[in-house]
Design an enzyme around this catalytic site. Structure first.
Site, short mmCIF file in Angstrom:
data_model
loop_
_atom_site.label_atom_id
_atom_site.label_comp_id
_atom_site.label_asym_id
_atom_site.label_seq_id
_atom_site.Cartn_x
_atom_site.Cartn_y
_atom_site.Cartn_z
N ASP A 134 0.84 -1.19 0.00
CA ASP A 134 0.00 0.00 0.00
C ASP A 134 0.88 1.25 0.00
OD1 ASP A 134 -2.29 -1.52 0.10
OD2 ASP A 134 -2.55 -1.32 2.27
N ARG A 135 0.30 2.38 -0.36
CA ARG A 135 1.02 3.65 -0.43
C ARG A 135 1.73 3.96 0.90
NH1 ARG A 135 1.44 8.56 -2.96
NH2 ARG A 135 1.43 10.42 -1.65
#
Length: 291
Positions: A134-135
């Site tokens: 994920d970011r």
């Protein structure tokens, strides 16, 4: 630009097509070799898959040069390379960086920067990210330099031969020191982004070990036995201990401004050599500070 190639040695009399399957060459990969500019050589001579191999024949598979899709722009940027060879690239990703571009963040992703690196190094491949993060999540990302290598890594993941371990900071003190969360995960009906534990979801399993407890939060080690979207975040939120900073799943941002999750260990079998490889990454400064 030199195409990616692999050489195998026949152990007996066998049809080439059957030998290639035994070496892990999928039908899809074989089709791309046959129709997209690849070649198959036996002792230096080009042959078809109907060729009958004899013991000790040298089989060289020359894979077609891959073209990057027009939707992925090459961009300059820093890369923290942990390991690299002809087949693999292991990167230590910083937090607050997309693994691949998104509508909200169309540039600056790890994929954009690796695409530029591939161009500079004249690596004849598009991008094949085997383990996405994920970011907000930092840590180790595995990238294959060829479709065939990506396929072999995917098989490893399906067979649970690839191990990924994460360190996280979660709200509260957990009742058990070691346990597994085995709950199915599916898309939340009211959201295109969020996932939730639901009976009709996909099987998901996360192993949890408490490393240390602090006032109001705990440091835990997590092992993914499956790879569902937002798996760790959903599972920890489901048991009432969301990640610090994960406001999508109930975490607070008073101590850290991103979800406190870091992929600290990656273990895999090298797709071409068969050797066991292990990589590690230290916690980033923002998580380390809270310890």
């Amino acid at each position: 630009m030199k195409p990616f190639q692999l050489t195998y040695v026949a152990t007996g009399s066998v049809l080439l097509r059957e030998a290639l399957s035994g070496w892990g060459i999928s039908k899809r990969t074989l089709a791309s070799v046959k129709y997209s500019g690849g070649r198959i050589l036996v002792n230096g001579d080009e042959v078809t898959v109907r060729h009958v191999l004899e013991k000790d024949d040298a089989v060289t598979v020359i894979f077609p040069i891959e073209e990057r899709g027009e939707g992925l722009a090459a961009e300059e940027g820093p890369l923290q390379i942990v390991y690299e060879d002809d087949a693999l690239l292991i990167i230590d990703k910083p937090p607050i960086q997309n693994t691949i571009p998104s509508r909200e963040h169309p540039s600056g992703s790890l994929a954009n920067i690796v695409a530029n690196y591939f161009e500079e190094q004249r690596i004849p491949a598009t991008l094949h990210i085997a383990t996405r993060l994920d970011r907000d999540t930092s840590g180790l990302v595995c990238i294959a330099k060829n479709r065939h290598i990506h396929h072999m890594l995917s098989v490893q993941q399906q067979e649970k031969k690839m191990k990924r371990r994460y360190q996280a900071l979660v709200h509260g003190e957990l009742k058990q020191q070691e346990f597994a969360i085995t709950k199915p995960i599916g898309r939340k009906s009211t959201s295109i982004i969020e996932r939730e534990v639901r009976p009709d979801g996909q099987f998901a399993e996360t192993e949890v070990q408490v490393l240390k407890e602090f006032s109001g939060y705990s440091h835990v080690l997590l092992q993914l036995n499956t790879g569902r979207t937002h798996q760790i975040r959903v599972h920890l939120s489901h048991i009432g201990h969301p990640l610090l900073g994960d406001d999508l799943y109930g975490g607070k941002r008073d101590l850290i401004c991103r979800q406190a999750l870091h992929c600290s260990e990656l273990e895999l079998i090298h797709p071409t050599t068969g050797k066991l490889l292990s990589f590690s990454s230290p916690l980033k400064e923002d998580m380390e500070r809270l310890l």
